[in-house]
Every structure is written in C-alpha cells, then in structure tokens.
Design a protein around this motif. Structure first.
Motif, PDB file in Angstrom:
ATOM      1  N   THR A  47      -6.522  -3.356  -1.122  1.00  0.00           N
ATOM      2  CA  THR A  47      -5.415  -2.549  -0.622  1.00  0.00           C
ATOM      3  C   THR A  47      -4.074  -2.990  -1.188  1.00  0.00           C
ATOM      4  O   THR A  47      -3.116  -2.229  -1.158  1.00  0.00           O
ATOM      5  CB  THR A  47      -5.353  -2.581   0.918  1.00  0.00           C
ATOM      6  OG1 THR A  47      -5.275  -3.940   1.346  1.00  0.00           O
ATOM      7  CG2 THR A  47      -6.572  -1.917   1.522  1.00  0.00           C
ATOM      8  N   VAL A  48      -4.016  -4.206  -1.723  1.00  0.00           N
ATOM      9  CA  VAL A  48      -2.793  -4.699  -2.352  1.00  0.00           C
ATOM     10  C   VAL A  48      -2.404  -3.786  -3.519  1.00  0.00           C
ATOM     11  O   VAL A  48      -1.232  -3.628  -3.829  1.00  0.00           O
ATOM     12  CB  VAL A  48      -2.987  -6.161  -2.843  1.00  0.00           C
ATOM     13  CG1 VAL A  48      -1.878  -6.602  -3.758  1.00  0.00           C
ATOM     14  CG2 VAL A  48      -3.086  -7.091  -1.657  1.00  0.00           C
TER      15      VAL A  48
ATOM     16  N   PRO B  28       0.798  -1.221   0.000  1.00  0.00           N
ATOM     17  CA  PRO B  28       0.000   0.000   0.000  1.00  0.00           C
ATOM     18  C   PRO B  28       0.835   1.277   0.000  1.00  0.00           C
ATOM     19  O   PRO B  28       0.355   2.328  -0.346  1.00  0.00           O
ATOM     20  CB  PRO B  28      -0.820  -0.112   1.281  1.00  0.00           C
ATOM     21  CG  PRO B  28      -0.925  -1.568   1.525  1.00  0.00           C
ATOM     22  CD  PRO B  28       0.397  -2.125   1.064  1.00  0.00           C
ATOM     23  N   ALA B  29       2.101   1.190   0.369  1.00  0.00           N
ATOM     24  CA  ALA B  29       2.957   2.372   0.366  1.00  0.00           C
ATOM     25  C   ALA B  29       3.270   2.836  -1.050  1.00  0.00           C
ATOM     26  O   ALA B  29       3.677   3.970  -1.265  1.00  0.00           O
ATOM     27  CB  ALA B  29       4.257   2.080   1.117  1.00  0.00           C
ATOM     28  N   TYR B  30       3.093   1.969  -2.028  1.00  0.00           N
ATOM     29  CA  TYR B  30       3.371   2.310  -3.413  1.00  0.00           C
ATOM     30  C   TYR B  30       2.084   2.601  -4.153  1.00  0.00           C
ATOM     31  O   TYR B  30       1.138   1.845  -4.075  1.00  0.00           O
ATOM     32  CB  TYR B  30       4.077   1.152  -4.130  1.00  0.00           C
ATOM     33  CG  TYR B  30       5.350   0.704  -3.458  1.00  0.00           C
ATOM     34  CD1 TYR B  30       6.393   1.582  -3.280  1.00  0.00           C
ATOM     35  CD2 TYR B  30       5.484  -0.592  -3.002  1.00  0.00           C
ATOM     36  CE1 TYR B  30       7.561   1.177  -2.656  1.00  0.00           C
ATOM     37  CE2 TYR B  30       6.645  -1.012  -2.391  1.00  0.00           C
ATOM     38  CZ  TYR B  30       7.681  -0.113  -2.218  1.00  0.00           C
ATOM     39  OH  TYR B  30       8.828  -0.522  -1.615  1.00  0.00           O
ATOM     40  N   ALA B  31       2.071   3.671  -4.880  1.00  0.00           N
ATOM     41  CA  ALA B  31       0.914   3.949  -5.738  1.00  0.00           C
ATOM     42  C   ALA B  31       0.997   3.054  -6.956  1.00  0.00           C
ATOM     43  O   ALA B  31       2.079   2.716  -7.424  1.00  0.00           O
ATOM     44  CB  ALA B  31       0.915   5.415  -6.148  1.00  0.00           C
ATOM     45  N   ALA B  32      -0.161   2.655  -7.477  1.00  0.00           N
ATOM     46  CA  ALA B  32      -0.184   1.789  -8.655  1.00  0.00           C
ATOM     47  C   ALA B  32       0.572   2.453  -9.794  1.00  0.00           C
ATOM     48  O   ALA B  32       0.369   3.619 -10.098  1.00  0.00           O
ATOM     49  CB  ALA B  32      -1.626   1.503  -9.056  1.00  0.00           C
ATOM     50  N   GLY B  33       1.478   1.730 -10.412  1.00  0.00           N
ATOM     51  CA  GLY B  33       2.243   2.247 -11.543  1.00  0.00           C
ATOM     52  C   GLY B  33       3.594   2.815 -11.155  1.00  0.00           C
ATOM     53  O   GLY B  33       4.450   2.980 -12.004  1.00  0.00           O
ATOM     54  N   GLU B  34       3.815   3.128  -9.872  1.00  0.00           N
ATOM     55  CA  GLU B  34       5.100   3.685  -9.472  1.00  0.00           C
ATOM     56  C   GLU B  34       6.167   2.602  -9.353  1.00  0.00           C
ATOM     57  O   GLU B  34       7.247   2.743  -9.878  1.00  0.00           O
ATOM     58  CB  GLU B  34       4.968   4.437  -8.151  1.00  0.00           C
ATOM     59  CG  GLU B  34       4.226   5.739  -8.288  1.00  0.00           C
ATOM     60  CD  GLU B  34       4.143   6.473  -6.967  1.00  0.00           C
ATOM     61  OE1 GLU B  34       4.826   6.080  -6.003  1.00  0.00           O
ATOM     62  OE2 GLU B  34       3.391   7.447  -6.907  1.00  0.00           O
ATOM     63  N   LYS B  35       5.876   1.566  -8.629  1.00  0.00           N
ATOM     64  CA  LYS B  35       6.802   0.446  -8.455  1.00  0.00           C
ATOM     65  C   LYS B  35       6.011  -0.840  -8.642  1.00  0.00           C
ATOM     66  O   LYS B  35       4.830  -0.891  -8.319  1.00  0.00           O
ATOM     67  CB  LYS B  35       7.431   0.466  -7.067  1.00  0.00           C
ATOM     68  CG  LYS B  35       8.371   1.619  -6.859  1.00  0.00           C
ATOM     69  CD  LYS B  35       9.121   1.469  -5.570  1.00  0.00           C
ATOM     70  CE  LYS B  35      10.088   2.624  -5.407  1.00  0.00           C
ATOM     71  NZ  LYS B  35      10.918   2.470  -4.230  1.00  0.00           N
ATOM     72  N   PRO B  36       6.665  -1.865  -9.138  1.00  0.00           N
ATOM     73  CA  PRO B  36       5.920  -3.127  -9.310  1.00  0.00           C
ATOM     74  C   PRO B  36       5.500  -3.701  -7.957  1.00  0.00           C
ATOM     75  O   PRO B  36       6.206  -3.563  -6.974  1.00  0.00           O
ATOM     76  CB  PRO B  36       6.920  -4.040 -10.013  1.00  0.00           C
ATOM     77  CG  PRO B  36       8.255  -3.426  -9.804  1.00  0.00           C
ATOM     78  CD  PRO B  36       8.041  -1.965  -9.549  1.00  0.00           C
TER      79      PRO B  36
END
Length: 87
Positions: free
Chosen positions: A56-57, A26-34
């Motif tokens: 939330t994944v 959840p710390a990563y926004a979708a598209g920022e990091k795999p």
C-alpha cells in the motif's frame, strides 16, 4: 517466516515506520508525487540490506498481483518510485 531475531526486528521496525510515515502515501498514485519514507540509517547496514513494507506504500494504483509485503533494497524501492531518506 523469520529465522533470526535481527531479520524479525528489521521487518517490525520497517513495517512500523512505513505505517507511521506512509499514512498519506496511498493518497498518491504511483508517478504523480514522490513517495518519501523516513527511516533510521541503522536499517541499512550495506547496499544489499532489504526493507519490507506493505504494498500500500506504493499508492492506490499499485499492481494487486504483488505480494502484500514487499521486501527490497533501497535501489529497488527507488525504481518503484519510493525514496527512502535516512537519518
């Protein structure tokens, strides 16, 4: 919700794995990091096998209109930016 014990166990296993391996997801926004999720190969009997995980994944910028729990095949998860690695 689940009529067969095998579906129930796959859901419980998937949710447990997602909770353990997806803690930082959840710390990563979708598209920022795999987003990588590790699962046992036994979860996927064939290409039509579905894995259920909490939305939330997908990260903080997930579409809130999605259901709380999303059940999709490995390829469908891949289109959402989630890579499932099996052992």
């Amino acid at each position: 919700m689940f009529n067969s014990p095998s579906l129930r166990s796959v859901f419980i296993l998937s949710a447990s794995i997602a909770a353990l391996t997806g803690v930082s997801a959840p710390a990563y926004a979708a598209g920022e990091k795999p987003i990588l999720i590790k699962m046992p190969a036994s979860v996927f009997k064939d290409d039509t096998s579905r894995v259920c995980m909490p939305r939330t994944v997908l990260g903080r910028k997930v579409d809130k209109t999605l259901p709380e729990t999303i059940c999709e095949t490995r390829s469908e998860w891949s289109t959402r930016g989630v890579t499932i690695v099996t052992k």
